[in-house]
Design a protein around this motif. Structure first.
Motif, PDB file in Angstrom:
ATOM      1  N   ALA A 105      20.442-115.484 -14.398  1.00  0.00           N
ATOM      2  CA  ALA A 105      21.758-114.881 -14.123  1.00  0.00           C
ATOM      3  C   ALA A 105      21.783-113.419 -14.554  1.00  0.00           C
ATOM      4  N   ARG A 106      21.217-113.132 -15.724  1.00  0.00           N
ATOM      5  CA  ARG A 106      21.194-111.749 -16.222  1.00  0.00           C
ATOM      6  C   ARG A 106      20.333-110.871 -15.317  1.00  0.00           C
ATOM      7  N   LEU A 107      19.136-111.349 -14.973  1.00  0.00           N
ATOM      8  CA  LEU A 107      18.246-110.572 -14.104  1.00  0.00           C
ATOM      9  C   LEU A 107      18.874-110.360 -12.730  1.00  0.00           C
ATOM     10  N   PRO A 111      17.464-113.015  -8.742  1.00  0.00           N
ATOM     11  CA  PRO A 111      16.378-112.406  -9.498  1.00  0.00           C
ATOM     12  C   PRO A 111      15.085-112.498  -8.696  1.00  0.00           C
ATOM     13  N   ALA A 112      14.246-111.481  -8.822  1.00  0.00           N
ATOM     14  CA  ALA A 112      13.000-111.416  -8.059  1.00  0.00           C
ATOM     15  C   ALA A 112      11.800-111.489  -8.985  1.00  0.00           C
ATOM     16  N   LEU A 113      10.891-112.403  -8.671  1.00  0.00           N
ATOM     17  CA  LEU A 113       9.599-112.534  -9.332  1.00  0.00           C
ATOM     18  C   LEU A 113       8.576-112.019  -8.340  1.00  0.00           C
ATOM     19  N   VAL A 114       7.998-110.850  -8.621  1.00  0.00           N
ATOM     20  CA  VAL A 114       7.091-110.212  -7.668  1.00  0.00           C
ATOM     21  C   VAL A 114       5.858-109.673  -8.374  1.00  0.00           C
ATOM     22  N   THR A 115       4.804-109.505  -7.584  1.00  0.00           N
ATOM     23  CA  THR A 115       3.601-108.885  -8.121  1.00  0.00           C
ATOM     24  C   THR A 115       3.802-107.380  -8.208  1.00  0.00           C
ATOM     25  N   ASN A 116       3.172-106.789  -9.189  1.00  0.00           N
ATOM     26  CA  ASN A 116       3.309-105.362  -9.446  1.00  0.00           C
ATOM     27  C   ASN A 116       2.379-104.579  -8.512  1.00  0.00           C
ATOM     28  N   VAL A 117       2.781-104.542  -7.237  1.00  0.00           N
ATOM     29  CA  VAL A 117       2.033-103.810  -6.213  1.00  0.00           C
ATOM     30  C   VAL A 117       3.015-102.961  -5.414  1.00  0.00           C
ATOM     31  N   VAL A 169      11.378-100.265  -8.279  1.00  0.00           N
ATOM     32  CA  VAL A 169      12.667-100.931  -8.194  1.00  0.00           C
ATOM     33  C   VAL A 169      12.912-101.831  -9.399  1.00  0.00           C
ATOM     34  N   ILE A 170      11.862-102.539  -9.812  1.00  0.00           N
ATOM     35  CA  ILE A 170      12.014-103.544 -10.867  1.00  0.00           C
ATOM     36  C   ILE A 170      11.466-103.035 -12.196  1.00  0.00           C
ATOM     37  N   THR A 171      12.289-103.177 -13.208  1.00  0.00           N
ATOM     38  CA  THR A 171      11.855-102.978 -14.589  1.00  0.00           C
ATOM     39  C   THR A 171      11.692-104.376 -15.165  1.00  0.00           C
ATOM     40  N   HIS A 172      10.471-104.700 -15.570  1.00  0.00           N
ATOM     41  CA  HIS A 172      10.151-106.065 -16.005  1.00  0.00           C
ATOM     42  C   HIS A 172      11.130-106.557 -17.074  1.00  0.00           C
ATOM     43  N   ALA A 173      11.626-107.773 -16.846  1.00  0.00           N
ATOM     44  CA  ALA A 173      12.511-108.491 -17.761  1.00  0.00           C
ATOM     45  C   ALA A 173      13.879-107.826 -17.921  1.00  0.00           C
ATOM     46  N   GLU A 174      14.164-106.804 -17.110  1.00  0.00           N
ATOM     47  CA  GLU A 174      15.492-106.187 -17.124  1.00  0.00           C
ATOM     48  C   GLU A 174      16.267-106.494 -15.848  1.00  0.00           C
ATOM     49  N   ASN A 175      15.636-106.237 -14.685  1.00  0.00           N
ATOM     50  CA  ASN A 175      16.300-106.535 -13.418  1.00  0.00           C
ATOM     51  C   ASN A 175      15.397-107.314 -12.469  1.00  0.00           C
ATOM     52  N   GLY A 176      14.348-107.897 -13.016  1.00  0.00           N
ATOM     53  CA  GLY A 176      13.397-108.693 -12.257  1.00  0.00           C
ATOM     54  C   GLY A 176      12.213-109.031 -13.139  1.00  0.00           C
ATOM     55  N   TRP A 177      11.175-109.582 -12.525  1.00  0.00           N
ATOM     56  CA  TRP A 177      10.012-110.042 -13.294  1.00  0.00           C
ATOM     57  C   TRP A 177       8.756-109.624 -12.545  1.00  0.00           C
ATOM     58  N   LEU A 178       7.900-108.844 -13.197  1.00  0.00           N
ATOM     59  CA  LEU A 178       6.658-108.372 -12.587  1.00  0.00           C
ATOM     60  C   LEU A 178       5.471-109.123 -13.169  1.00  0.00           C
ATOM     61  N   ILE A 179       4.550-109.513 -12.281  1.00  0.00           N
ATOM     62  CA  ILE A 179       3.294-110.126 -12.711  1.00  0.00           C
ATOM     63  C   ILE A 179       2.145-109.410 -12.004  1.00  0.00           C
ATOM     64  N   SER A 180       0.943-109.627 -12.508  1.00  0.00           N
ATOM     65  CA  SER A 180      -0.241-109.040 -11.882  1.00  0.00           C
ATOM     66  C   SER A 180      -0.547-109.760 -10.574  1.00  0.00           C
ATOM     67  N   PRO A 181      -1.101-109.037  -9.592  1.00  0.00           N
ATOM     68  CA  PRO A 181      -1.507-109.711  -8.354  1.00  0.00           C
ATOM     69  C   PRO A 181      -2.739-110.577  -8.612  1.00  0.00           C
ATOM     70  N   ALA A 196      19.746-106.935 -10.967  1.00  0.00           N
ATOM     71  CA  ALA A 196      19.090-106.650  -9.685  1.00  0.00           C
ATOM     72  C   ALA A 196      20.115-106.142  -8.678  1.00  0.00           C
ATOM     73  N   ARG A 197      21.247-106.828  -8.597  1.00  0.00           N
ATOM     74  CA  ARG A 197      22.291-106.411  -7.662  1.00  0.00           C
ATOM     75  C   ARG A 197      22.817-105.023  -8.022  1.00  0.00           C
ATOM     76  N   LEU A 198      23.009-104.774  -9.298  1.00  0.00           N
ATOM     77  CA  LEU A 198      23.473-103.466  -9.754  1.00  0.00           C
ATOM     78  C   LEU A 198      22.479-102.366  -9.358  1.00  0.00           C
ATOM     79  N   LYS A 199      21.200-102.636  -9.499  1.00  0.00           N
ATOM     80  CA  LYS A 199      20.164-101.658  -9.119  1.00  0.00           C
ATOM     81  C   LYS A 199      20.267-101.315  -7.636  1.00  0.00           C
ATOM     82  N   ILE A 200      20.436-102.335  -6.803  1.00  0.00           N
ATOM     83  CA  ILE A 200      20.549-102.097  -5.360  1.00  0.00           C
ATOM     84  C   ILE A 200      21.819-101.310  -5.052  1.00  0.00           C
ATOM     85  N   GLU A 201      22.936-101.702  -5.663  1.00  0.00           N
ATOM     86  CA  GLU A 201      24.208-101.027  -5.407  1.00  0.00           C
ATOM     87  C   GLU A 201      24.177 -99.558  -5.816  1.00  0.00           C
ATOM     88  N   THR A 202      23.485 -99.242  -6.906  1.00  0.00           N
ATOM     89  CA  THR A 202      23.507 -97.868  -7.421  1.00  0.00           C
ATOM     90  C   THR A 202      22.384 -96.991  -6.885  1.00  0.00           C
TER      91      THR A 202
END
Length: 194
Positions: A152-154, A107-113, A119-131, A158-164
């Motif tokens: 585990a869910r994220l 799972p990736a915790l990244v700033t929304n920049v 790539v990431i939908t918050h709380a679905e396949n990763g976690w976005l925060i403000s910079p 995340a892997r599914l997003k990359i694969e598809t």
């Protein structure tokens, strides 16, 4: 566990940053957040892979539970040994480091920049925060590192997003379809807008 031992990593859970140790990456904010993480999760380890102009000052600021592994030719084993990928940058394009982490099911915790929200939908396949929001970074670290089922869910999504969407066969297929559409378009006169 065997992979962690082979890499010399002792800690649980493990958060990982991979990239240049430069000001825009905000690794200093990650290091500043770590004492709060260690207070809640005493065994937590922050693993930092990479090098850059801020390496010496970041090492000087780092406290217990922060490990610098330097630049690595192959980051995959480290990503596979970790529990969470973190990228608190203030400026990014589409982060290859993030895509690599997600491809391993991390799972990736990244700033929304930059391209993060493509790539990431918050709380679905990763976690976005403000910079430049250290309190959000700390809270997100505590939330994600403290919740293995959520990670585990994220990670699976995340892997599914990359694969598809980003796997090489998918990208080749998309490019081939684009080229076929372009090849079947009528020719434009010289100087005409496309």
């Amino acid at each position: 566990l065997a992979l962690r031992q082979r890499l010399g990593l002792t800690g649980d859970p493990i958060a990982i940053f991979t990239g240049r140790l430069a000001a825009e990456k905000r690794v200093d904010q990650l290091i500043s957040a770590w004492p709060a993480v260690r207070s809640a999760l005493p065994g937590a380890l922050l693993l930092i892979l990479g090098t850059g102009e801020l390496e010496a000052s970041l090492k000087a600021a780092a406290g217990p539970g922060v490990h610098f592994a330097g630049p690595q030719e192959d980051v995959a084993p480290y990503l596979q040994a970790a529990d969470l990928f973190v990228l608190p940058s203030t400026a990014e394009g589409l982060s290859v480091a993030m895509l690599e982490a997600m491809s391993t099911g991390l799972p990736a915790l990244v700033t929304n920049v930059g391209g993060a929200s493509d790539v990431i939908t918050h709380a679905e396949n990763g976690w976005l925060i403000s910079p430049d929001a250290p309190e959000q970074l700390t809270q997100a670290l505590l939330t994600l590192l403290g919740d293995p089922p959520l990670r585990a869910r994220l990670g699976a999504q995340a892997r599914l997003k990359i694969e598809t969407t980003y796997a090489l066969p998918v990208v080749v297929q998309q490019l081939e379809a684009l080229y076929r559409r372009l090849a079947n378009r009528p020719a434009q006169p010289a100087g005409a807008e496309v």
